[in-house]
Design a protein around this motif. Structure first.
Motif, PDB file in Angstrom:
ATOM      1  N   TYR A  90      -4.232 -16.243   5.179  1.00 38.75           N
ATOM      2  CA  TYR A  90      -3.227 -16.409   4.108  1.00 38.75           C
ATOM      3  C   TYR A  90      -1.818 -16.452   4.723  1.00 38.75           C
ATOM      4  N   PRO A  91      -1.393 -17.592   5.280  1.00 39.55           N
ATOM      5  CA  PRO A  91      -0.114 -17.616   6.017  1.00 39.55           C
ATOM      6  C   PRO A  91       1.137 -17.820   5.148  1.00 39.55           C
ATOM      7  N   HIS A  92       1.014 -17.553   3.841  1.00 46.59           N
ATOM      8  CA  HIS A  92       2.170 -17.703   2.935  1.00 46.59           C
ATOM      9  C   HIS A  92       2.413 -16.364   2.219  1.00 46.59           C
ATOM     10  N   GLN A  93       3.325 -16.423   1.233  1.00 46.90           N
ATOM     11  CA  GLN A  93       3.632 -15.201   0.485  1.00 46.90           C
ATOM     12  C   GLN A  93       2.906 -15.255  -0.864  1.00 46.90           C
ATOM     13  N   TRP A  94       2.048 -14.286  -1.076  1.00 47.21           N
ATOM     14  CA  TRP A  94       1.376 -14.174  -2.387  1.00 47.21           C
ATOM     15  C   TRP A  94       2.138 -13.183  -3.243  1.00 47.21           C
ATOM     16  N   SER A  95       2.149 -13.438  -4.549  1.00 48.94           N
ATOM     17  CA  SER A  95       3.008 -12.658  -5.432  1.00 48.94           C
ATOM     18  C   SER A  95       2.663 -11.174  -5.481  1.00 48.94           C
ATOM     19  N   TRP A  96       1.404 -10.840  -5.816  1.00 48.19           N
ATOM     20  CA  TRP A  96       1.156  -9.386  -5.936  1.00 48.19           C
ATOM     21  C   TRP A  96       1.023  -8.735  -4.564  1.00 48.19           C
ATOM     22  N   ASP A  97       0.617  -9.526  -3.553  1.00 46.67           N
ATOM     23  CA  ASP A  97       0.627  -8.992  -2.188  1.00 46.67           C
ATOM     24  C   ASP A  97       2.047  -8.592  -1.801  1.00 46.67           C
ATOM     25  N   ALA A  98       3.026  -9.467  -2.133  1.00 45.92           N
ATOM     26  CA  ALA A  98       4.418  -9.202  -1.747  1.00 45.92           C
ATOM     27  C   ALA A  98       4.912  -7.892  -2.352  1.00 45.92           C
ATOM     28  N   ALA A  99       4.509  -7.633  -3.601  1.00 44.91           N
ATOM     29  CA  ALA A  99       4.943  -6.388  -4.245  1.00 44.91           C
ATOM     30  C   ALA A  99       4.336  -5.177  -3.535  1.00 44.91           C
ATOM     31  N   PHE A 100       3.037  -5.244  -3.236  1.00 41.35           N
ATOM     32  CA  PHE A 100       2.413  -4.130  -2.504  1.00 41.35           C
ATOM     33  C   PHE A 100       3.026  -3.998  -1.110  1.00 41.35           C
ATOM     34  N   ALA A 137       0.518 -12.839   3.760  1.00 46.58           N
ATOM     35  CA  ALA A 137      -0.494 -11.927   3.197  1.00 46.58           C
ATOM     36  C   ALA A 137      -1.509 -11.526   4.272  1.00 46.58           C
ATOM     37  N   ALA A 138      -1.801 -12.463   5.169  1.00 47.70           N
ATOM     38  CA  ALA A 138      -2.661 -12.168   6.320  1.00 47.70           C
ATOM     39  C   ALA A 138      -2.295 -13.160   7.417  1.00 47.70           C
ATOM     40  N   PRO A 139      -2.529 -12.788   8.687  1.00 44.63           N
ATOM     41  CA  PRO A 139      -2.020 -13.635   9.776  1.00 44.63           C
ATOM     42  C   PRO A 139      -2.562 -15.069   9.776  1.00 44.63           C
ATOM     43  N   ALA A 140      -3.859 -15.272   9.525  1.00 45.69           N
ATOM     44  CA  ALA A 140      -4.409 -16.626   9.616  1.00 45.69           C
ATOM     45  C   ALA A 140      -4.943 -17.122   8.272  1.00 45.69           C
ATOM     46  N   SER A 167      -1.996  -7.646   5.260  1.00 48.99           N
ATOM     47  CA  SER A 167      -0.731  -6.913   5.056  1.00 48.99           C
ATOM     48  C   SER A 167      -0.843  -5.816   4.002  1.00 48.99           C
ATOM     49  N   TRP A 168      -1.434  -6.132   2.845  1.00 44.85           N
ATOM     50  CA  TRP A 168      -1.398  -5.119   1.785  1.00 44.85           C
ATOM     51  C   TRP A 168      -2.256  -3.902   2.107  1.00 44.85           C
ATOM     52  N   THR A 169      -3.228  -4.066   3.008  1.00 41.25           N
ATOM     53  CA  THR A 169      -4.007  -2.897   3.420  1.00 41.25           C
ATOM     54  C   THR A 169      -3.115  -1.982   4.278  1.00 41.25           C
ATOM     55  N   ALA A 170      -2.342  -2.588   5.158  1.00 46.34           N
ATOM     56  CA  ALA A 170      -1.407  -1.808   5.976  1.00 46.34           C
ATOM     57  C   ALA A 170      -0.358  -1.140   5.085  1.00 46.34           C
ATOM     58  N   ALA A 171       0.106  -1.866   4.081  1.00 49.51           N
ATOM     59  CA  ALA A 171       1.132  -1.326   3.177  1.00 49.51           C
ATOM     60  C   ALA A 171       0.597  -0.116   2.413  1.00 49.51           C
ATOM     61  N   ALA A 172      -0.645  -0.202   1.963  1.00 54.25           N
ATOM     62  CA  ALA A 172      -1.242   0.926   1.229  1.00 54.25           C
ATOM     63  C   ALA A 172      -1.274   2.163   2.126  1.00 54.25           C
ATOM     64  N   ALA A 173      -1.702   1.959   3.374  1.00 52.49           N
ATOM     65  CA  ALA A 173      -1.771   3.099   4.309  1.00 52.49           C
ATOM     66  C   ALA A 173      -0.390   3.722   4.493  1.00 52.49           C
ATOM     67  N   LEU A 174       0.617   2.874   4.664  1.00 52.52           N
ATOM     68  CA  LEU A 174       1.968   3.399   4.902  1.00 52.52           C
ATOM     69  C   LEU A 174       2.461   4.222   3.714  1.00 52.52           C
ATOM     70  N   ASP A 175       2.219   3.725   2.515  1.00 49.54           N
ATOM     71  CA  ASP A 175       2.699   4.479   1.357  1.00 49.54           C
ATOM     72  C   ASP A 175       1.950   5.807   1.227  1.00 49.54           C
ATOM     73  N   TRP A 176       0.653   5.781   1.475  1.00 48.27           N
ATOM     74  CA  TRP A 176      -0.117   7.035   1.404  1.00 48.27           C
ATOM     75  C   TRP A 176       0.387   8.061   2.409  1.00 48.27           C
ATOM     76  N   LEU A 177       0.799   7.567   3.572  1.00 49.04           N
ATOM     77  CA  LEU A 177       1.176   8.499   4.648  1.00 49.04           C
ATOM     78  C   LEU A 177       2.652   8.872   4.605  1.00 49.04           C
TER      79      LEU A 177
END
Ligand code: 2M8
Length: 441
Positions: free
Chosen positions: A31-41, A26-29, A430-440
């Motif tokens: 949140y170093p695991h996989q979060w459920s709603w983060d993973a979906a985004f 979810a984030a490099p330091a 991660s999910w902030t980067a994912a949002a940007a990618l989908d918008w673009l």
């Protein structure tokens, strides 16, 4: 590189950098695991650049699904350390026969945005065509029973009989951990003497500990984990013993929208009975959200199920009807006007016209602290997604443009100060980067 191209390239790089090869942290330091709603985004963002990885993201997450359908809010990476509480604190496989022995998971849930992700991944794959489209169709058909089991779990174990809202036993389940929406129910949680002593690891990963929840709040978060463990993570038992029990309008709205999309997939897969069942879930959840709109404020209110009181706070969750979709035109117009107006995105002090997590007009507003005021790009993405599907393309594109202007700093922060625009919390989230990618895309 032009602005948009540079943002997209950097966002793709961050998602790659946060990958373990199997999951996206979810984030490099922090949140170093996989979060459920983060993973979906994250899967939605990944679809724009790497369809196989988008599929893998959700496959990895669902490998942690419990036998009763529960999709845990964290699937732990065995190789990662540095997050607390970790697998040794949750002890899920020891305490519940429903939990898998591997991978290790938490025992609580996250908002069910997964069917939204599958719908988006399918749309991207179909537009691309060719073998990737075929692979994605086969993948969706394979994942479908797991999604159905997750939705059935929510309808069976978590829908509150009185209000119709989805019941949460921990504020973490809402994803909006320290939001003022939970102040009153948390004030009634008494931490028992048996709370094990602990050292917080999260504060070391942010520039200023004031951007994170307080120690007092953390005591309550950890105490609720203890309560859930004592109940073996069983919802029936927690309804009798849990000292935090709320009906969450936002979670319920997401569930309604996700059930619509899963019903659409069921029809596509020729599963008519499932589709009818899912449409019923959606109708019930949506009705529950609309029933909890406070006439005076125009915002939806959560419910403290232990005291049967409405929680009338001015937080972004009040726009749950916009997320649920299908609301009467008058209510929709009122909510959109409010969202873009001066109590929210249009507040004159704001750097970008974006809705904060708590209204600046609320006495609980704290613009630098986590879910108590900052702007969360991923939440803005969810709003733009919902608005563009609710005949509000103008509002959706205004928010998208403002958010991309904010993200041009390329820090991809977890959240931002609404007034100064300063990046806060974790960077390279991660999910902030994912949002940007989908918008673009
Ligand atoms: C935040 O929550 C976790 C607990 O689950 C934490 O603070 O340790 C929330 O923003 C949550 O919504 C998010 O899924 C998680 C990972 O990004 O971090």
């Amino acid at each position: 590189m032009t602005g948009s191209l540079s943002i997209a390239a950097r966002a793709a790089y961050i998602l790659r950098d946060n990958s373990t090869g199997l999951i996206t942290k979810a984030a490099p330091a922090l949140y170093p695991h996989q979060w459920s709603w983060d993973a979906a985004f994250n899967a939605i963002g990944l679809a724009a650049v790497d369809l196989p990885r988008a599929r893998l993201e959700l496959d990895s997450l669902f490998s942690g699904q419990w036998r009763n359908g529960l999709l845990p809010h964290i699937v732990f990476d065995p190789a990662a350390d540095g997050y607390w509480p970790g697998p040794a604190q949750w002890e899920c496989a020891t305490l519940s026969e429903e939990a898998p022995s591997a991978p290790a998971t938490s025992g609580i849930i996250d908002p069910p945005v997964h069917a939204i992700a599958v719908d988006r991944i399918l749309a991207v794959a179909r537009a691309a065509g060719g073998p990737e489209a075929e692979r994605t169709e086969a993948w969706a058909a394979h994942l479908y029973p797991k999604l159905l089991a997750w939705h059935r779990f929510l309808a069976r174990d978590r829908a509150d009989k009185q209000t119709g809202l989805i019941t949460l036993f921990h504020g973490w389940e809402s994803g909006t951990d320290n939001s003022p929406r939970w102040d009153a129910p948390y004030a009634a949680v008494e931490v028992g003497p048996s709370l094990p002593s602990y050292v917080r690891k999260d504060k070391a990963h942010v520039a200023n500990a004031g951007q994170r929840p307080t120690d007092r709040e953390y005591d309550r978060y950890l105490w609720l984990v203890e309560e859930a463990k004592r109940a073996s993570y069983d919802a029936g038992l927690l309804r009798q013993t849990g000292s935090f029990q709320v009906g969450d309008v936002l979670f319920t709205a997401i569930f309604a929208r996700a059930c619509d999309l899963l019903a659409k997939l069921a029809v596509h897969l020729r599963k008519a009975n499932d589709a009818a069942e899912l449409k019923d879930f959606a109708a019930e959840a949506r009705a529950a959200v609309f029933c909890h709109v406070d006439e005076a404020s125009g915002l939806a209110a959560d419910v403290d199920l232990r005291t049967e009181t409405w929680l009338r706070t001015e937080t972004i969750a009040g726009f749950a009807p916009l997320i649920a979709g299908g609301m009467p035109l008058e209510l929709r117009r009122r909510q959109v006007d409010m969202l873009l107006g001066q109590r929210w995105a249009g507040h004159p002090s704001f750097k970008y016209a974006l809705p904060p997590s708590t209204s600046p007009c609320s006495s609980a507003y704290n613009p630098a602290c986590y879910w108590r005021g900052p702007v969360w790009p991923v939440f803005t993405w969810l709003l733009t997604w919902a608005l563009s599907r609710s005949s509000e393309p103008g509002a959706a594109s205004a928010l998208r443009e403002a958010s991309l202007a904010q993200l041009a700093d390329e820090t991809f922060a977890e959240y931002y100060h609404p007034v100064t625009g300063e990046p806060l919390g974790s960077l390279h989230q991660s999910w902030t980067a994912a949002a940007a990618l989908d918008w673009l895309f």
